[in-house]
Design a protein around this motif. Structure first.
Motif: not given
Length: 152
Positions: A102-123
Motif C-alpha cells: 500500500d502507498p505511504e504518501l509523503n507531504e507532497e500528496y493529500s490522497e491517492s486513488t486507483w482510477v479504472p482506465l474506462k473512467d479516466l477521461a471523466s475523472f
C-alpha cells in the motif's frame, strides 16, 4: 545568447496488476497543480547514478518502500512542460505495474486513488495529459517481456 536549461523529471504511470486501473495522487502545495491528481515522480538529482535509481528514489520518497512496482526503464512517453515560473521540464513517463504493498504518501500528496482506465477521461481533477499518456503507455503491455522490467 539565451540558454535553455531543462530539468529532467521522470514520472511513473503505475497500472494495477491486471492493467485495468491507474494509480494517481493528489498534489498538495505544488505551485502549478495544487489539489490536482497526478502521476508519481519528480526531478532527477545529480546523486542519481541512473534513471532507474532516480525512479526508485522518487517512488520511495513519494509512496514508500513497501509500495513495490515493476517498471519499464527503457521506454517512455516524453512531454515538455513550462512551469508557471518559466522553468522548462522534460517529463519522460514510464510504464509500471503494481506488484505489492500500500502507498505511504509523503507531504507532497493529500490522497491517492486507483482510477479504472474506462473512467479516466471523466475523472477530475487531474493533469489533462494523463489520459492520452496512459493510453500510449498501456499499449506497451502488448509488446514487453518480463526481462524488460526492473522491480523497484
Amino acid at each position: 545568447m539565451d540558454q535553455l536549461a531543462f530539468q529532467y523529471c521522470p514520472k511513473i504511470a503505475v497500472f494495477s496488476a491486471d492493467g485495468g486501473s491507474i494509480f494517481l495522487c493528489r498534489r498538495k502545495g505544488e505551485a502549478d497543480y495544487d489539489g490536482v491528481f497526478s502521476l508519481i515522480g519528480g526531478k532527477m538529482e545529480h546523486s542519481d547514478r541512473s534513471i532507474v535509481d532516480a525512479l526508485r528514489r522518487e517512488k520511495t520518497e513519494e509512496v514508500g518502500e513497501s509500495f513495490k512496482i515493476r517498471i519499464l526503464p527503457h521506454f517512455s512517453v516524453d512531454v515538455m512542460f513550462v512551469k508557471a515560473d518559466g522553468s522548462h521540464m522534460i517529463l519522460p513517463h514510464h510504464y509500471a505495474l503494481h506488484v505489492d504493498g500500500d502507498p505511504e504518501l509523503n507531504e507532497e500528496y493529500s490522497e491517492s486513488t486507483w482510477v479504472p482506465l474506462k473512467d479516466l477521461a471523466s475523472f477530475e481533477p487531474k493533469i489533462d495529459n494523463i489520459t492520452w499518456i496512459s493510453a500510449k503507455l498501456a499499449r506497451l503491455a502488448e509488446i514487453v517481456r518480463d526481462d524488460d522490467f526492473a522491480t523497484i
